[in-house]
Design a protein around this motif. Structure first.
Motif, PDB file in Angstrom:
ATOM      1  N   UNK A  53       0.810  -1.209   0.000  1.00 37.03           N
ATOM      2  CA  UNK A  53       0.000   0.000   0.000  1.00 37.03           C
ATOM      3  C   UNK A  53       0.844   1.259   0.000  1.00 37.03           C
ATOM      4  N   UNK A  54       1.966   1.231   0.701  1.00 38.90           N
ATOM      5  CA  UNK A  54       2.864   2.385   0.731  1.00 38.90           C
ATOM      6  C   UNK A  54       3.470   2.639  -0.637  1.00 38.90           C
ATOM      7  N   UNK A  55       3.764   1.577  -1.377  1.00 42.37           N
ATOM      8  CA  UNK A  55       4.242   1.746  -2.746  1.00 42.37           C
ATOM      9  C   UNK A  55       3.261   2.560  -3.580  1.00 42.37           C
ATOM     10  N   UNK A  56       1.993   2.164  -3.525  1.00 39.55           N
ATOM     11  CA  UNK A  56       0.975   2.851  -4.311  1.00 39.55           C
ATOM     12  C   UNK A  56       0.823   4.308  -3.861  1.00 39.55           C
ATOM     13  N   UNK A  57       0.757   4.526  -2.544  1.00 36.08           N
ATOM     14  CA  UNK A  57       0.553   5.883  -2.040  1.00 36.08           C
ATOM     15  C   UNK A  57       1.725   6.793  -2.406  1.00 36.08           C
ATOM     16  N   UNK A  58       2.952   6.308  -2.264  1.00 38.89           N
ATOM     17  CA  UNK A  58       4.119   7.124  -2.580  1.00 38.89           C
ATOM     18  C   UNK A  58       4.217   7.419  -4.075  1.00 38.89           C
ATOM     19  N   UNK A  59       3.989   6.407  -4.901  1.00 37.79           N
ATOM     20  CA  UNK A  59       4.068   6.608  -6.348  1.00 37.79           C
ATOM     21  C   UNK A  59       2.978   7.567  -6.826  1.00 37.79           C
ATOM     22  N   UNK A  60       1.753   7.356  -6.354  1.00 39.23           N
ATOM     23  CA  UNK A  60       0.655   8.223  -6.772  1.00 39.23           C
ATOM     24  C   UNK A  60       0.907   9.651  -6.290  1.00 39.23           C
ATOM     25  N   UNK A  61       1.336   9.809  -5.030  1.00 40.63           N
ATOM     26  CA  UNK A  61       1.615  11.142  -4.519  1.00 40.63           C
ATOM     27  C   UNK A  61       2.713  11.839  -5.293  1.00 40.63           C
ATOM     28  N   UNK A  62       3.794  11.122  -5.596  1.00 43.68           N
ATOM     29  CA  UNK A  62       4.915  11.720  -6.326  1.00 43.68           C
ATOM     30  C   UNK A  62       4.506  12.112  -7.745  1.00 43.68           C
ATOM     31  N   UNK A  68       2.247  19.304  -2.871  1.00 37.02           N
ATOM     32  CA  UNK A  68       1.285  18.528  -3.652  1.00 37.02           C
ATOM     33  C   UNK A  68       1.393  17.039  -3.423  1.00 37.02           C
ATOM     34  N   UNK A  69       2.591  16.548  -3.111  1.00 38.46           N
ATOM     35  CA  UNK A  69       2.759  15.120  -2.832  1.00 38.46           C
ATOM     36  C   UNK A  69       1.946  14.720  -1.611  1.00 38.46           C
ATOM     37  N   UNK A  70       2.058  15.495  -0.532  1.00 34.33           N
ATOM     38  CA  UNK A  70       1.299  15.189   0.679  1.00 34.33           C
ATOM     39  C   UNK A  70      -0.203  15.259   0.454  1.00 34.33           C
ATOM     40  N   UNK A  71      -0.647  16.284  -0.281  1.00 29.49           N
ATOM     41  CA  UNK A  71      -2.082  16.425  -0.571  1.00 29.49           C
ATOM     42  C   UNK A  71      -2.576  15.256  -1.411  1.00 29.49           C
ATOM     43  N   UNK A  72      -1.777  14.844  -2.399  1.00 21.28           N
ATOM     44  CA  UNK A  72      -2.180  13.732  -3.265  1.00 21.28           C
ATOM     45  C   UNK A  72      -2.241  12.411  -2.497  1.00 21.28           C
ATOM     46  N   UNK A  73      -1.318  12.201  -1.564  1.00 14.51           N
ATOM     47  CA  UNK A  73      -1.357  10.979  -0.754  1.00 14.51           C
ATOM     48  C   UNK A  73      -2.639  10.934   0.066  1.00 14.51           C
ATOM     49  N   UNK A  74      -3.002  12.055   0.672  1.00 13.84           N
ATOM     50  CA  UNK A  74      -4.250  12.108   1.446  1.00 13.84           C
ATOM     51  C   UNK A  74      -5.467  11.917   0.544  1.00 13.84           C
ATOM     52  N   UNK A  75      -5.448  12.508  -0.649  1.00 10.99           N
ATOM     53  CA  UNK A  75      -6.578  12.362  -1.569  1.00 10.99           C
ATOM     54  C   UNK A  75      -6.734  10.913  -2.021  1.00 10.99           C
ATOM     55  N   UNK A 132       5.396  21.400  -5.592  1.00 15.54           N
ATOM     56  CA  UNK A 132       5.397  19.968  -5.876  1.00 15.54           C
ATOM     57  C   UNK A 132       5.504  19.152  -4.597  1.00 15.54           C
ATOM     58  N   UNK A 133       6.322  19.620  -3.652  1.00 13.47           N
ATOM     59  CA  UNK A 133       6.476  18.900  -2.386  1.00 13.47           C
ATOM     60  C   UNK A 133       5.178  18.893  -1.593  1.00 13.47           C
ATOM     61  N   UNK A 153       4.218  16.009  -9.232  1.00 13.44           N
ATOM     62  CA  UNK A 153       5.041  16.463 -10.354  1.00 13.44           C
ATOM     63  C   UNK A 153       4.166  16.915 -11.522  1.00 13.44           C
ATOM     64  N   UNK A 154       3.147  16.096 -11.861  1.00 11.58           N
ATOM     65  CA  UNK A 154       2.285  16.440 -13.003  1.00 11.58           C
ATOM     66  C   UNK A 154       1.511  17.728 -12.732  1.00 11.58           C
ATOM     67  N   UNK A 155       0.934  17.854 -11.535  1.00 11.85           N
ATOM     68  CA  UNK A 155       0.156  19.043 -11.207  1.00 11.85           C
ATOM     69  C   UNK A 155       1.023  20.302 -11.262  1.00 11.85           C
ATOM     70  N   UNK A 156       2.232  20.221 -10.721  1.00  9.06           N
ATOM     71  CA  UNK A 156       3.121  21.380 -10.747  1.00  9.06           C
ATOM     72  C   UNK A 156       3.551  21.710 -12.169  1.00  9.06           C
TER      73      UNK A 156
END
Length: 309
Positions: free
Chosen positions: A98-107, A228-235, A225-226, A111-114
């Motif tokens: 699960x951490x793999x998915x959360x970290x990859x999706x957040x990263x 955004x990673x945290x926000x994306x992980x929560x989303x 971007x940094x 990056x894409x949003x920024x």
């Protein structure tokens, strides 16, 4: 007789002075970052999370899909580090998956949003007029739409398909506020002397944006971007918790927290470990983002205080 053309001021000083200036700024940023112990600890913890998520499955004897019929709902032990589920699945292996998915999706979402925000904001601010009005109208429209509800409605249509579609959905609604910030900075940068000189020299607009506008906002974009990673992980975790994100048989921190909620007071390890990993991950990202902001922003009061110590 050969006449040698004397180098212009920009050609004569750009390689050496720019390299020296960049190296000096890099050392200053690194020194500020190292002196921020909380941020440095957050960055090191993020590295450990990535290593643990992607390396430990290669060394750990249990797979996240394997069931141990002799260890149903067992508490943490030397054999099963985080305990097991009611089906005998190893919780540590599932948390790392699960951490793999959360970290990859957040990263990826960060990056894409920024990247989208920097392009849209810079184009709107540089060209102005009709281009600016059209792009800002689009931004205002997307800001009004309930992004979480739209993603929740659309995600069942992609059920059973690649999780990269979830990345695209989250990225589509994560760039608007940053684009407004970039637009405001571009309105100032486009009046600078070096931008006007490049324009009068006939340099194409896209090249001016890529070489003179966006690089001068690098610190703001890195911080965005940094964060955004945290926000994306929560989303992503929230969507998976409600069944709209990662779908079984795959797992994410959100699905693990959802399945462990009903056992939070009885078999507490099913809820404690996934939720604890989520909290620590988001805190580490936020601490590291704050440290980057202080290190990259020369006007930051906390950065000046730390640099004098």
């Amino acid at each position: 007789m050969t006449v040698t053309k004397p180098p212009t001021a920009a050609e004569d000083t750009a390689p050496e002075e720019t390299g020296t200036r960049t190296a000096g700024r890099g050392r200053l940023v690194l020194r500020r970052l190292v002196r921020n112990r909380l941020g440095l600890g957050g960055g090191m913890f993020i590295v450990l999370l990535f290593v643990g998520a992607f390396v430990s499955p290669l060394l750990y004897p249990w797979d996240y899909r394997t069931q141990d019929d002799y260890a149903l709902l067992m508490p943490p032990s030397p054999e099963h580090w985080f305990g097991t589920t009611k089906l005998g699945e190893d919780l540590f292996a599932q948390c790392m998956r699960g951490l793999q998915k959360s970290l990859l999706i957040g990263l990826l979402v960060g990056v894409i949003s920024t990247g989208v925000a920097s392009v849209v904001g810079a184009v709107a601010g540089y060209f102005g007029k009709a281009t600016d009005r059209a792009l800002m109208w689009l931004v205002d429209l997307l800001l009004v739409l309930p992004s979480f509800l739209i993603v929740a409605i659309l995600s069942p249509a992609f059920r059973g398909k690649s999780w990269l579609l979830l990345v695209l959905l989250l990225s589509a609604f994560g760039w608007m506020i940053a684009s407004r910030i970039v637009r405001g900075m571009t309105l100032t940068l486009r009046e600078r002397e070096y931008v006007l000189a490049a324009k009068f020299a006939g340099m194409p607009a896209w090249r001016i944006i890529a070489r003179h506008i966006i690089p001068n906002m690098a610190s703001v974009l890195i911080i965005d971007a940094t964060v955004g990673v945290g926000v994306a992980i929560l989303a992503e975790t929230s969507l998976s918790f409600f069944g709209f994100g990662i779908q079984p048989p795959d797992v994410s921190l959100g699905t693990l927290i959802a399945s462990g909620t009903e056992s939070a007071l009885t078999f507490n390890w099913l809820f404690t470990f996934p939720s604890g990993l989520l909290i620590l991950t988001v805190l580490a990202v936020n601490f590291f983002g704050d440290a980057l902001r202080d290190a990259l922003d020369p006007s930051s009061k906390r950065a000046r205080v730390r640099s004098k110590r």
